[in-house]
Design a protein around this motif. Structure first.
Motif, PDB file in Angstrom:
ATOM      1  N   GLN A 131       4.527  10.209  -6.936  1.00  0.00           N
ATOM      2  CA  GLN A 131       5.595  10.426  -7.913  1.00  0.00           C
ATOM      3  C   GLN A 131       5.040  10.819  -9.277  1.00  0.00           C
ATOM      4  N   HIS A 132       3.927  10.215  -9.688  1.00  0.00           N
ATOM      5  CA  HIS A 132       3.362  10.452 -11.015  1.00  0.00           C
ATOM      6  C   HIS A 132       2.123  11.345 -10.993  1.00  0.00           C
ATOM      7  N   ASN A 133       1.829  11.943  -9.836  1.00  0.00           N
ATOM      8  CA  ASN A 133       0.655  12.810  -9.682  1.00  0.00           C
ATOM      9  C   ASN A 133      -0.627  12.111 -10.146  1.00  0.00           C
ATOM     10  N   ILE A 134      -0.773  10.859  -9.743  1.00  0.00           N
ATOM     11  CA  ILE A 134      -1.920  10.043 -10.137  1.00  0.00           C
ATOM     12  C   ILE A 134      -3.118  10.386  -9.252  1.00  0.00           C
ATOM     13  N   LYS A 135      -4.264  10.588  -9.905  1.00  0.00           N
ATOM     14  CA  LYS A 135      -5.491  10.930  -9.185  1.00  0.00           C
ATOM     15  C   LYS A 135      -6.559   9.859  -9.316  1.00  0.00           C
ATOM     16  N   PHE A 136      -6.285   8.822 -10.139  1.00  0.00           N
ATOM     17  CA  PHE A 136      -7.277   7.785 -10.419  1.00  0.00           C
ATOM     18  C   PHE A 136      -6.612   6.413 -10.379  1.00  0.00           C
ATOM     19  N   ALA A 137      -7.372   5.420  -9.926  1.00  0.00           N
ATOM     20  CA  ALA A 137      -6.852   4.050  -9.886  1.00  0.00           C
ATOM     21  C   ALA A 137      -7.948   3.075 -10.287  1.00  0.00           C
ATOM     22  N   ILE A 138      -7.553   2.032 -11.018  1.00  0.00           N
ATOM     23  CA  ILE A 138      -8.433   0.909 -11.335  1.00  0.00           C
ATOM     24  C   ILE A 138      -7.844  -0.292 -10.603  1.00  0.00           C
ATOM     25  N   LEU A 139      -8.562  -0.758  -9.594  1.00  0.00           N
ATOM     26  CA  LEU A 139      -8.046  -1.826  -8.749  1.00  0.00           C
ATOM     27  C   LEU A 139      -8.987  -3.026  -8.756  1.00  0.00           C
ATOM     28  N   LYS A 140      -8.415  -4.204  -8.530  1.00  0.00           N
ATOM     29  CA  LYS A 140      -9.152  -5.468  -8.581  1.00  0.00           C
ATOM     30  C   LYS A 140     -10.096  -5.609  -7.394  1.00  0.00           C
ATOM     31  N   GLU A 141     -11.382  -5.637  -7.705  1.00  0.00           N
ATOM     32  CA  GLU A 141     -12.397  -5.793  -6.663  1.00  0.00           C
ATOM     33  C   GLU A 141     -12.201  -7.110  -5.915  1.00  0.00           C
ATOM     34  N   ASN A 142     -12.560  -7.116  -4.637  1.00  0.00           N
ATOM     35  CA  ASN A 142     -12.553  -8.261  -3.719  1.00  0.00           C
ATOM     36  C   ASN A 142     -11.178  -8.582  -3.123  1.00  0.00           C
ATOM     37  N   SER A 143     -10.136  -7.987  -3.623  1.00  0.00           N
ATOM     38  CA  SER A 143      -8.779  -8.266  -3.153  1.00  0.00           C
ATOM     39  C   SER A 143      -8.528  -7.638  -1.784  1.00  0.00           C
ATOM     40  N   PRO A 144      -7.742  -8.317  -0.918  1.00  0.00           N
ATOM     41  CA  PRO A 144      -7.405  -7.712   0.371  1.00  0.00           C
ATOM     42  C   PRO A 144      -6.497  -6.485   0.231  1.00  0.00           C
ATOM     43  N   SER A 145      -5.901  -6.304  -0.945  1.00  0.00           N
ATOM     44  CA  SER A 145      -5.150  -5.083  -1.236  1.00  0.00           C
ATOM     45  C   SER A 145      -6.018  -4.085  -1.977  1.00  0.00           C
ATOM     46  N   LEU A 171      -6.363  -2.853   1.760  1.00  0.00           N
ATOM     47  CA  LEU A 171      -5.436  -1.880   2.347  1.00  0.00           C
ATOM     48  C   LEU A 171      -4.961  -0.826   1.356  1.00  0.00           C
ATOM     49  N   THR A 172      -4.625  -1.232   0.140  1.00  0.00           N
ATOM     50  CA  THR A 172      -4.151  -0.264  -0.853  1.00  0.00           C
ATOM     51  C   THR A 172      -5.279   0.671  -1.271  1.00  0.00           C
ATOM     52  N   ALA A 173      -6.443   0.122  -1.551  1.00  0.00           N
ATOM     53  CA  ALA A 173      -7.585   0.956  -1.936  1.00  0.00           C
ATOM     54  C   ALA A 173      -7.894   1.980  -0.843  1.00  0.00           C
ATOM     55  N   ALA A 174      -7.865   1.547   0.405  1.00  0.00           N
ATOM     56  CA  ALA A 174      -8.142   2.457   1.521  1.00  0.00           C
ATOM     57  C   ALA A 174      -7.072   3.544   1.626  1.00  0.00           C
ATOM     58  N   ALA A 175      -5.809   3.174   1.457  1.00  0.00           N
ATOM     59  CA  ALA A 175      -4.722   4.156   1.546  1.00  0.00           C
ATOM     60  C   ALA A 175      -4.827   5.188   0.425  1.00  0.00           C
ATOM     61  N   LEU A 176      -5.159   4.732  -0.785  1.00  0.00           N
ATOM     62  CA  LEU A 176      -5.281   5.661  -1.910  1.00  0.00           C
ATOM     63  C   LEU A 176      -6.496   6.572  -1.729  1.00  0.00           C
ATOM     64  N   THR A 177      -7.603   6.006  -1.278  1.00  0.00           N
ATOM     65  CA  THR A 177      -8.804   6.798  -1.033  1.00  0.00           C
ATOM     66  C   THR A 177      -8.523   7.877   0.009  1.00  0.00           C
ATOM     67  N   ALA A 185       0.836  -1.201   0.000  1.00  0.00           N
ATOM     68  CA  ALA A 185       0.000   0.000   0.000  1.00  0.00           C
ATOM     69  C   ALA A 185       0.869   1.248   0.000  1.00  0.00           C
ATOM     70  N   HIS A 186       1.933   1.218   0.793  1.00  0.00           N
ATOM     71  CA  HIS A 186       2.876   2.345   0.833  1.00  0.00           C
ATOM     72  C   HIS A 186       3.523   2.561  -0.541  1.00  0.00           C
ATOM     73  N   GLN A 187       3.910   1.469  -1.204  1.00  0.00           N
ATOM     74  CA  GLN A 187       4.501   1.573  -2.550  1.00  0.00           C
ATOM     75  C   GLN A 187       3.515   2.217  -3.527  1.00  0.00           C
ATOM     76  N   ALA A 188       2.242   1.834  -3.427  1.00  0.00           N
ATOM     77  CA  ALA A 188       1.212   2.409  -4.309  1.00  0.00           C
ATOM     78  C   ALA A 188       1.057   3.907  -4.056  1.00  0.00           C
ATOM     79  N   VAL A 189       1.029   4.299  -2.792  1.00  0.00           N
ATOM     80  CA  VAL A 189       0.919   5.715  -2.444  1.00  0.00           C
ATOM     81  C   VAL A 189       2.108   6.494  -2.998  1.00  0.00           C
ATOM     82  N   MET A 190       3.303   5.957  -2.816  1.00  0.00           N
ATOM     83  CA  MET A 190       4.509   6.635  -3.301  1.00  0.00           C
ATOM     84  C   MET A 190       4.485   6.776  -4.828  1.00  0.00           C
ATOM     85  N   LEU A 191       4.068   5.737  -5.518  1.00  0.00           N
ATOM     86  CA  LEU A 191       3.987   5.764  -6.977  1.00  0.00           C
ATOM     87  C   LEU A 191       2.978   6.822  -7.439  1.00  0.00           C
ATOM     88  N   CYS A 192       1.863   6.903  -6.753  1.00  0.00           N
ATOM     89  CA  CYS A 192       0.849   7.905  -7.108  1.00  0.00           C
ATOM     90  C   CYS A 192       1.367   9.320  -6.875  1.00  0.00           C
TER      91      CYS A 192
END
Length: 162
Positions: free
Chosen positions: A100-114, A135-141, A91-98
C-alpha cells in the motif's frame, strides 16, 4: 556548479518499523523495545516511518504468552498453544501495508518469531538463539523488501543515502 536537489519529503522512501521499536507497549510481556537513536528520530521527523506490530495485527493480545517457532515451522506458545495462524495473518498485514505504501525497507525486532531478521529463538524456550527469520521478516524478504534489525540502522542509512 551542479544544483543540489533535495527530494520533497513525500517522495522519500517509507520505512516499516516494528511497533515495539517505535515505543509501543506491544511486546509479549506488555513492554516496548523503544529505540532512541538519532537516525530513527530523523526518519520520524521526516514522516518516513510506518509502524506495525505483526503479532497484534494478527489478532494476538498484549500481554500474551511468549511464543517460538518450532522445527516444523509452527509457532507455539510456552503453554503449548498453536498461534501460527495469528503470526501468518500478521505477516500478511505487513505485506499488505508495504504494498500500500510502496515500502522497500523495514526495521524489525531481532530474535522475534515475527520480526527476527537474522536470529530467532530455537523453539525450546531456553533462551537459545539460532540463525533464522521470523514469519514477517521472511515474508517481506520474499517480496524484495530489505529487512534490517535494530542493530543495523547505520547500514540502512547508507542504503537510503546511496
Amino acid at each position: 556548479m551542479p544544483l543540489l536537489f533535495i527530494p520533497p519529503l513525500a517522495l522519500m522512501d517509507k520505512i516499516l518499523i516494528s511497533g515495539c521499536l517505535y515505543g509501543l507497549p506491544v511486546r509479549y510481556d506488555g513492554k516496548d523495545n523503544l529505540l532512541t537513536d538519532s537516525l530513527l528520530q530523523q526518519w520520524q521527523q521526516q514522516d518516513r516511518l510506518i509502524v506495525l506490530c505483526p503479532e497484534v495485527s494478527g489478532g494476538l493480545p498484549t500481554p500474551r504468552p511468549p511464543a517460538e517457532i518450532q522445527t516444523d515451522g509452527t509457532i507455539i506458545t510456552k503453554n503449548n498453544i498453536d498461534v501460527t495462524d495469528a503470526f501468518l495473518q500478521g505477516a500478511h498485514q505487513a505485506v499488505m501495508l508495504c504494498q500500500q505504501h510502496n515500502i522497500k525497507f523495514a526495521i524489525l525486532k531481532e530474535n522475534s518469531p515475527s520480526c527476527g531478521s537474522h536470529f530467532i529463538y530455537d523453539g525450546q524456550f531456553n533462551g537459545t538463539k539460532v540463525t533464522g527469520q521470523g514469519l514477517t521478516a521472511a515474508a517481506l524478504t520474499k517480496m524484495g523488501i530489505q529487512v534490517f534489525s535494530e542493530h543495523q540502522l547505520s547500514i540502512l542509512y547508507a542504503v537510503l543515502d546511496s
